[in-house]
Motif scaffolding. Structure first.
Motif, PDB file in Angstrom:
ATOM      1  N   THR A 116       0.648  -1.099   0.101  1.00  0.00           N
ATOM      2  CA  THR A 116       0.117  -0.169   0.104  1.00  0.00           C
ATOM      3  C   THR A 116       0.763   1.304  -0.136  1.00  0.00           C
ATOM      4  O   THR A 116       0.271   2.277  -0.492  1.00  0.00           O
ATOM      5  N   TYR A 150       1.262   3.829  -3.086  1.00  0.00           N
ATOM      6  CA  TYR A 150       0.304   4.974  -3.438  1.00  0.00           C
ATOM      7  C   TYR A 150       0.987   6.162  -2.715  1.00  0.00           C
ATOM      8  O   TYR A 150       0.411   7.442  -3.076  1.00  0.00           O
ATOM      9  N   PHE A 151       1.532   6.123  -1.819  1.00  0.00           N
ATOM     10  CA  PHE A 151       2.104   7.303  -0.961  1.00  0.00           C
ATOM     11  C   PHE A 151       3.543   7.364  -1.023  1.00  0.00           C
ATOM     12  O   PHE A 151       4.289   7.577   0.114  1.00  0.00           O
ATOM     13  N   HIS A 168       5.520   9.788  -1.700  1.00  0.00           N
ATOM     14  CA  HIS A 168       6.095  11.199  -0.650  1.00  0.00           C
ATOM     15  C   HIS A 168       5.837  11.153   0.556  1.00  0.00           C
ATOM     16  O   HIS A 168       6.492  11.745   1.414  1.00  0.00           O
ATOM     17  N   ARG A 191      -7.135  14.125   7.206  1.00  0.00           N
ATOM     18  CA  ARG A 191      -7.966  14.271   6.056  1.00  0.00           C
ATOM     19  C   ARG A 191      -8.705  13.030   5.944  1.00  0.00           C
ATOM     20  O   ARG A 191     -10.056  13.159   5.663  1.00  0.00           O
ATOM     21  N   MET A 192      -7.897  11.822   5.972  1.00  0.00           N
ATOM     22  CA  MET A 192      -8.929  10.511   5.746  1.00  0.00           C
ATOM     23  C   MET A 192      -9.932  10.480   6.867  1.00  0.00           C
ATOM     24  O   MET A 192     -10.829  10.158   6.597  1.00  0.00           O
ATOM     25  N   ALA A 228     -12.729  12.544   6.546  1.00  0.00           N
ATOM     26  CA  ALA A 228     -13.712  12.233   5.453  1.00  0.00           C
ATOM     27  C   ALA A 228     -14.868  11.074   6.161  1.00  0.00           C
ATOM     28  O   ALA A 228     -15.967  10.681   5.723  1.00  0.00           O
ATOM     29  N   VAL A 229     -14.113  10.251   6.916  1.00  0.00           N
ATOM     30  CA  VAL A 229     -14.871   8.991   7.915  1.00  0.00           C
ATOM     31  C   VAL A 229     -15.947   9.599   8.393  1.00  0.00           C
ATOM     32  O   VAL A 229     -17.131   9.549   8.499  1.00  0.00           O
ATOM     33  N   HIS A 281     -10.943   8.907  -5.929  1.00  0.00           N
ATOM     34  CA  HIS A 281     -10.122   7.608  -5.949  1.00  0.00           C
ATOM     35  C   HIS A 281     -10.102   6.786  -7.347  1.00  0.00           C
ATOM     36  O   HIS A 281      -9.221   5.888  -7.796  1.00  0.00           O
ATOM     37  N   LEU A 338      -6.705   9.018  -8.408  1.00  0.00           N
ATOM     38  CA  LEU A 338      -5.687   8.118  -7.699  1.00  0.00           C
ATOM     39  C   LEU A 338      -5.477   6.750  -8.121  1.00  0.00           C
ATOM     40  O   LEU A 338      -4.468   6.064  -8.396  1.00  0.00           O
ATOM     41  N   VAL A 360      -6.745   4.014  -7.149  1.00  0.00           N
ATOM     42  CA  VAL A 360      -6.397   3.147  -6.054  1.00  0.00           C
ATOM     43  C   VAL A 360      -7.034   1.672  -6.299  1.00  0.00           C
ATOM     44  O   VAL A 360      -8.227   1.819  -6.330  1.00  0.00           O
ATOM     45  N   LEU A 403      -7.428  -1.631   4.405  1.00  0.00           N
ATOM     46  CA  LEU A 403      -7.672  -0.356   5.353  1.00  0.00           C
ATOM     47  C   LEU A 403      -8.800  -0.644   6.343  1.00  0.00           C
ATOM     48  O   LEU A 403      -8.533  -0.361   7.460  1.00  0.00           O
ATOM     49  N   LEU A 457     -16.602   4.328  -2.704  1.00  0.00           N
ATOM     50  CA  LEU A 457     -15.365   5.150  -3.121  1.00  0.00           C
ATOM     51  C   LEU A 457     -14.840   4.311  -4.404  1.00  0.00           C
ATOM     52  O   LEU A 457     -13.955   4.873  -5.148  1.00  0.00           O
TER      53      LEU A 457
HETATM   54 ZN1  ZNH Z   1      -7.877   7.826   0.211  1.00  0.00          ZN
HETATM   55  C1  ZNH Z   1      -6.442  10.883  -0.485  1.00  0.00           C
HETATM   56  C2  ZNH Z   1     -10.403   9.236   2.222  1.00  0.00           C
HETATM   57  C3  ZNH Z   1      -9.181   4.680   1.186  1.00  0.00           C
HETATM   58  C4  ZNH Z   1      -5.147   6.248  -1.271  1.00  0.00           C
HETATM   59  N1  ZNH Z   1      -8.378   9.792   0.597  1.00  0.00           N
HETATM   60  C5  ZNH Z   1      -7.567  10.971   0.097  1.00  0.00           C
HETATM   61  C6  ZNH Z   1      -8.269  11.808   0.977  1.00  0.00           C
HETATM   62  C7  ZNH Z   1      -9.052  11.518   1.514  1.00  0.00           C
HETATM   63  C8  ZNH Z   1      -9.402   9.957   1.450  1.00  0.00           C
HETATM   64  C9  ZNH Z   1     -10.220  12.556   2.123  1.00  0.00           C
HETATM   65  C10 ZNH Z   1      -7.850  13.504   0.570  1.00  0.00           C
HETATM   66  C11 ZNH Z   1      -8.534  14.128  -0.452  1.00  0.00           C
HETATM   67  C12 ZNH Z   1      -8.188  15.565  -0.799  1.00  0.00           C
HETATM   68  O1  ZNH Z   1      -7.277  16.082  -0.213  1.00  0.00           O
HETATM   69  O2  ZNH Z   1      -8.848  16.220  -1.557  1.00  0.00           O
HETATM   70  N2  ZNH Z   1      -9.192   6.951   1.296  1.00  0.00           N
HETATM   71  C13 ZNH Z   1     -10.159   7.822   1.967  1.00  0.00           C
HETATM   72  C14 ZNH Z   1     -11.231   7.055   2.728  1.00  0.00           C
HETATM   73  C15 ZNH Z   1     -10.983   5.781   2.382  1.00  0.00           C
HETATM   74  C16 ZNH Z   1      -9.553   5.678   1.699  1.00  0.00           C
HETATM   75  C17 ZNH Z   1     -12.269   7.536   3.735  1.00  0.00           C
HETATM   76  C18 ZNH Z   1     -11.523   4.391   3.021  1.00  0.00           C
HETATM   77  C19 ZNH Z   1     -12.391   4.130   3.772  1.00  0.00           C
HETATM   78  N3  ZNH Z   1      -7.133   5.764   0.141  1.00  0.00           N
HETATM   79  C20 ZNH Z   1      -7.658   4.603   0.610  1.00  0.00           C
HETATM   80  C21 ZNH Z   1      -7.041   3.495   0.035  1.00  0.00           C
HETATM   81  C22 ZNH Z   1      -5.823   3.884  -0.551  1.00  0.00           C
HETATM   82  C23 ZNH Z   1      -5.934   5.351  -0.644  1.00  0.00           C
HETATM   83  C24 ZNH Z   1      -7.680   2.045   0.591  1.00  0.00           C
HETATM   84  C25 ZNH Z   1      -4.664   3.168  -1.062  1.00  0.00           C
HETATM   85  C26 ZNH Z   1      -4.286   2.410  -0.465  1.00  0.00           C
HETATM   86  N4  ZNH Z   1      -6.234   8.595  -0.850  1.00  0.00           N
HETATM   87  C27 ZNH Z   1      -5.031   7.579  -1.037  1.00  0.00           C
HETATM   88  C28 ZNH Z   1      -3.835   8.418  -1.847  1.00  0.00           C
HETATM   89  C29 ZNH Z   1      -4.622   9.739  -1.674  1.00  0.00           C
HETATM   90  C30 ZNH Z   1      -5.751   9.720  -0.942  1.00  0.00           C
HETATM   91  C31 ZNH Z   1      -2.719   7.995  -2.561  1.00  0.00           C
HETATM   92  C32 ZNH Z   1      -3.701  10.882  -2.027  1.00  0.00           C
HETATM   93  C33 ZNH Z   1      -2.877  11.457  -1.060  1.00  0.00           C
HETATM   94  C34 ZNH Z   1      -2.077  12.928  -1.466  1.00  0.00           C
HETATM   95  O3  ZNH Z   1      -2.583  13.456  -2.157  1.00  0.00           O
HETATM   96  O4  ZNH Z   1      -1.139  13.181  -0.709  1.00  0.00           O
END
Ligand code: ZNH
Length: 141
Positions: free
Chosen positions: A39, A42-43, A45, A61-62, A65-66, A87, A91, A93, A101, A136
């Motif tokens: 996983t 995907y990140f 950076h 941020r994640m 959103a939940v 997404h 992205l 994903v 997750l 998503l």
């Molecule tokens: Zn994700 C981004 C949420 C799953 C990968 N995300 C993101 C954001 C949010 C989220 C809020 C931010 C947007 C803006 O800034 O506009 N996610 C979420 C949720 C979930 C998820 C709620 C479930 C439940 N993701 C996921 C997975 C994966 C992901 C499973 C893979 C492994 N995301 C991601 C990425 C991004 C995001 C890569 C971009 C980051 C940056 O930009 O830094």
């Protein structure tokens, strides 16, 4: 689709998380990257040095959103529509990552809430997070 009891359990657990989104989110990401290293791809950076500030910021941020999903349990599709676009279309994903997750999310909840996190709460959260994931991952083509 969610019973009144499931809704109550989801809200009850969320009330314990609310205000600690960054910490819970950072822990969730750290578990996800450690238990399922694929996983991390995907990140790039984020995971290179697993900078604590970046984990906290993305975790925040994640989890926010939940939290928004909890507030809109009855209308997930509309509430999460922009995030579903992100997404699926940007992205890209792999949907196979969502169950990973969800698994880590439940472990984070259990490790913090301990006996407070009942089996019924776990069942309700599993169902809820699965619905969030379904939304998503619904826009892939
Ligand atoms: Zn994700 C981004 C949420 C799953 C990968 N995300 C993101 C954001 C949010 C989220 C809020 C931010 C947007 C803006 O800034 O506009 N996610 C979420 C949720 C979930 C998820 C709620 C479930 C439940 N993701 C996921 C997975 C994966 C992901 C499973 C893979 C492994 N995301 C991601 C990425 C991004 C995001 C890569 C971009 C980051 C940056 O930009 O830094």
């Amino acid at each position: 689709m969610l019973s009144a009891q499931e809704r109550a359990q989801i809200t009850q657990v969320w009330d314990l998380i609310a205000g600690h989104e960054a910490q819970f989110g950072a822990e969730l990401l750290l578990r996800l990257f450690t238990v399922y290293p694929s996983t991390k791809g995907y990140f790039p950076h984020l995971s290179a040095c697993q900078d604590a500030a970046q984990l906290l910021s993305h975790g925040q941020r994640m989890l926010a959103a939940v939290g928004a999903a909890v507030q809109h349990m009855d209308n997930l599709r509309a509430a999460l529509s922009p995030l579903a676009d992100l997404h699926a279309l940007v992205l890209r994903v792999d949907p196979a990552n969502f169950p990973l997750l969800i698994q880590c999310f439940q472990v984070v909840l259990a490790s913090h809430l301990q006996d407070e996190f009942t089996v019924e709460m776990q069942a309700a959260w599993d169902k809820f997070l699965t619905s969030v994931s379904t939304v998503l991952t619904s826009k892939y083509r």
